[in-house]
Motif scaffolding. Structure first.
Motif, PDB file in Angstrom:
ATOM      1  N   ARG A 134       0.906  -1.133  -0.036  1.00  7.87           N
ATOM      2  CA  ARG A 134       0.128  -0.042   0.073  1.00  7.87           C
ATOM      3  C   ARG A 134       0.801   1.220  -0.125  1.00  7.87           C
ATOM      4  O   ARG A 134       0.202   2.290  -0.034  1.00  7.87           O
ATOM      5  CB  ARG A 134      -0.914  -0.007   1.227  1.00  7.87           C
ATOM      6  CG  ARG A 134      -2.032  -1.361   1.093  1.00  7.87           C
ATOM      7  CD  ARG A 134      -2.821  -1.188   0.210  1.00  7.87           C
ATOM      8  NE  ARG A 134      -3.722  -0.274   0.405  1.00  7.87           N
ATOM      9  CZ  ARG A 134      -4.954  -0.564   1.353  1.00  7.87           C
ATOM     10  NH1 ARG A 134      -4.857  -1.682   2.092  1.00  7.87           N
ATOM     11  NH2 ARG A 134      -5.808   0.331   1.511  1.00  7.87           N
ATOM     12  N   ASP A 135       2.296   1.291   0.288  1.00  5.30           N
ATOM     13  CA  ASP A 135       3.016   2.424   0.336  1.00  5.30           C
ATOM     14  C   ASP A 135       3.462   2.812  -0.971  1.00  5.30           C
ATOM     15  O   ASP A 135       3.649   1.615  -1.663  1.00  5.30           O
ATOM     16  CB  ASP A 135       4.146   2.210   1.350  1.00  5.30           C
ATOM     17  CG  ASP A 135       3.480   2.082   2.932  1.00  5.30           C
ATOM     18  OD1 ASP A 135       2.664   2.641   3.154  1.00  5.30           O
ATOM     19  OD2 ASP A 135       4.185   1.277   3.837  1.00  5.30           O
ATOM     20  N   GLY A 136       3.909   3.953  -1.211  1.00  9.79           N
ATOM     21  CA  GLY A 136       4.522   4.172  -2.452  1.00  9.79           C
ATOM     22  C   GLY A 136       3.807   3.858  -3.421  1.00  9.79           C
ATOM     23  O   GLY A 136       2.740   4.480  -3.687  1.00  9.79           O
ATOM     24  N   ARG A 137       4.190   3.180  -4.492  1.00  9.34           N
ATOM     25  CA  ARG A 137       3.664   2.630  -5.793  1.00  9.34           C
ATOM     26  C   ARG A 137       2.483   1.265  -5.622  1.00  9.34           C
ATOM     27  O   ARG A 137       1.976   1.114  -6.760  1.00  9.34           O
ATOM     28  CB  ARG A 137       4.631   2.330  -6.754  1.00  9.34           C
ATOM     29  CG  ARG A 137       5.431   3.625  -7.103  1.00  9.34           C
ATOM     30  CD  ARG A 137       6.497   3.405  -8.122  1.00  9.34           C
ATOM     31  NE  ARG A 137       5.926   3.159  -9.639  1.00  9.34           N
ATOM     32  CZ  ARG A 137       5.544   4.134 -10.332  1.00  9.34           C
ATOM     33  NH1 ARG A 137       6.367   5.170  -9.970  1.00  9.34           N
ATOM     34  NH2 ARG A 137       5.488   3.604 -11.639  1.00  9.34           N
ATOM     35  N   HIS A 138       2.362   1.069  -4.551  1.00 11.23           N
ATOM     36  CA  HIS A 138       1.484  -0.457  -4.170  1.00 11.23           C
ATOM     37  C   HIS A 138       1.836  -1.254  -5.207  1.00 11.23           C
ATOM     38  O   HIS A 138       1.092  -1.983  -5.686  1.00 11.23           O
ATOM     39  CB  HIS A 138      -0.061   0.439  -4.779  1.00 11.23           C
ATOM     40  CG  HIS A 138      -0.231   1.589  -4.098  1.00 11.23           C
ATOM     41  ND1 HIS A 138      -0.571   1.849  -2.653  1.00 11.23           N
ATOM     42  CD2 HIS A 138      -0.655   2.736  -4.634  1.00 11.23           C
ATOM     43  CE1 HIS A 138      -0.953   2.974  -2.649  1.00 11.23           C
ATOM     44  NE2 HIS A 138      -1.082   3.656  -3.673  1.00 11.23           N
ATOM     45  N   TRP A 139       3.233  -1.441  -5.140  1.00  9.97           N
ATOM     46  CA  TRP A 139       3.729  -2.427  -6.016  1.00  9.97           C
ATOM     47  C   TRP A 139       4.196  -3.702  -5.489  1.00  9.97           C
ATOM     48  O   TRP A 139       4.756  -3.405  -4.436  1.00  9.97           O
ATOM     49  CB  TRP A 139       4.744  -1.764  -7.066  1.00  9.97           C
ATOM     50  CG  TRP A 139       5.442  -2.622  -8.153  1.00  9.97           C
ATOM     51  CD1 TRP A 139       4.879  -2.763  -9.441  1.00  9.97           C
ATOM     52  CD2 TRP A 139       6.820  -3.314  -7.964  1.00  9.97           C
ATOM     53  NE1 TRP A 139       5.789  -3.468 -10.088  1.00  9.97           N
ATOM     54  CE2 TRP A 139       6.999  -3.932  -9.351  1.00  9.97           C
ATOM     55  CE3 TRP A 139       7.405  -3.316  -6.920  1.00  9.97           C
ATOM     56  CZ2 TRP A 139       8.142  -4.513  -9.494  1.00  9.97           C
ATOM     57  CZ3 TRP A 139       8.784  -4.222  -7.240  1.00  9.97           C
ATOM     58  CH2 TRP A 139       8.963  -4.654  -8.389  1.00  9.97           C
ATOM     59  N   LEU A 154       9.150  -2.003 -12.611  1.00 14.98           N
ATOM     60  CA  LEU A 154      10.049  -1.181 -11.948  1.00 14.98           C
ATOM     61  C   LEU A 154      11.400  -1.565 -11.872  1.00 14.98           C
ATOM     62  O   LEU A 154      11.786  -2.530 -11.328  1.00 14.98           O
ATOM     63  CB  LEU A 154       9.642  -0.999 -10.451  1.00 14.98           C
ATOM     64  CG  LEU A 154       8.154  -0.281 -10.168  1.00 14.98           C
ATOM     65  CD1 LEU A 154       7.772  -0.223  -8.721  1.00 14.98           C
ATOM     66  CD2 LEU A 154       8.046   1.039 -10.780  1.00 14.98           C
ATOM     67  N   THR A 204       0.551  -3.820  -9.775  1.00 10.91           N
ATOM     68  CA  THR A 204      -0.026  -2.985  -8.677  1.00 10.91           C
ATOM     69  C   THR A 204      -1.601  -3.060  -9.014  1.00 10.91           C
ATOM     70  O   THR A 204      -2.179  -3.603  -9.946  1.00 10.91           O
ATOM     71  CB  THR A 204      -0.029  -1.304  -9.222  1.00 10.91           C
ATOM     72  OG1 THR A 204      -0.291  -1.356 -10.391  1.00 10.91           O
ATOM     73  CG2 THR A 204       1.700  -1.047  -9.149  1.00 10.91           C
ATOM     74  N   THR A 208      11.695  -7.339   0.455  1.00 14.58           N
ATOM     75  CA  THR A 208      12.728  -6.624   0.211  1.00 14.58           C
ATOM     76  C   THR A 208      14.126  -7.504  -0.131  1.00 14.58           C
ATOM     77  O   THR A 208      15.384  -7.098  -0.383  1.00 14.58           O
ATOM     78  CB  THR A 208      13.314  -5.767   1.489  1.00 14.58           C
ATOM     79  OG1 THR A 208      13.426  -6.573   2.537  1.00 14.58           O
ATOM     80  CG2 THR A 208      12.127  -4.820   1.756  1.00 14.58           C
TER      81      THR A 208
END
Length: 282
Positions: free
Chosen positions: A32-37, A75, A82, A281
């Motif tokens: 949900r953060d940033g680009r939701h990717w 990306l 997304t 990550t």
């Protein structure tokens, strides 16, 4: 505590339809953060931790992309997905229902939806019924749907977003007369079905709470427990719109189920998120 696994003997279409809610839960929790990717590799790894093989994950994602639930995006040269804009809106609204749910009172009154759809647009009639059911509406009469009044604003936003407002009139008000509202509730909603759904949640996850209280689960174990639990719970706040307690049967199982969910969420969510972060990550 055990992971949710996939039955190899189930038909492919059934398996894929079961996997899609898990995938949406992963996006809702961890993208949900940033680009939701989320990368394809991350999705496959997270679903593998839930007992789902990569081929089934790829097939489910492909179907979700065709249905415009997800969209592909690269990306830094890495393939991933997304949620579509409408999916993001649904997930955001779901956060309120799931994590900040409020129960209606009689003072909230009721919201009524009355709709009329031309025969030439039958598909819109089906879509309206699907949307209203998902919002938690009951059926008061043919073409007349009812829900607690505190859902009026959400109902309006949803109908506008789905471009269905042209077929609908919305009213708010009180049940003035006649008949016992408790009996009306039972005829507008299938309380027996809701009771069984809550009972199933309690049966499945009550022992999980006992185990978690006895021994704090490791991150992977918490993840394998939390994501399927949340996926099962996610539909219940929509099926039951938070009806006033004084109109429901005594010892309504929805109360105990909500308390169980809240305790499991507090116990399992941080460790599950730690595991997911390590995978995403990596």
């Amino acid at each position: 505590m055990t992971a949710q696994t996939t039955s190899a003997s189930a038909p492919a279409g059934d398996r894929e339809s079961r996997h899609a809610p898990l995938i949406l839960t992963l996006f809702g929790l961890y993208a949900r953060d940033g680009r939701h990717w989320l990368s394809v590799a991350s999705l496959i790894a997270l679903m593998a931790d839930l007992g789902v093989e990569s081929r089934a994950v790829r097939s489910s994602i492909s179907r979700m992309k065709r249905r415009e639930v997800l969209r592909g995006e690269r990306l830094a040269g890495v393939a991933g997905y997304t949620p579509a804009d409408a999916t993001l809106q649904t997930l955001a609204e779901g956060d309120v229902r799931i994590f900040r749910r409020t129960r209606a009172s009689r003072a909230d009154g009721w919201v009524l939806v009355v709709f009329s759809v031309p025969e030439s647009e039958r598909e819109k009639r089906h879509e309206l019924r699907t949307v209203l059911t998902r919002l938690g509406f009951g059926t008061a009469a043919s073409g007349v749907w009812v829900a607690p009044g505190n859902l009026a604003a959400e109902t309006r936003r949803t109908l506008e977003r789905r471009e269905l407002s042209a077929y609908v009139d919305l009213f708010t008000g009180d049940h003035f007369a006649f008949g016992d509202p408790r009996e009306k509730i039972r005829s507008w909603w299938d309380l027996d079905e809701l009771t069984e759904l809550y009972a199933d949640f309690l049966r499945r996850h009550g022992p999980v709470l006992d185990a978690a209280l006895e021994r704090a689960p490791e991150p992977l174990e918490a993840f394998r427990t939390y994501v399927p639990m949340l996926t099962q719970w996610r539909r219940l706040p929509y099926r039951d719109p938070g009806l006033p307690l004084d109109l429901l049967p005594r010892d309504w199982k929805g109360v105990a189920a909500a308390e169980l969910f809240e305790r499991l969420d507090a116990l399992l969510r941080p460790a599950a998120a730690a595991h997911a972060a390590a995978v995403v990550t990596a």
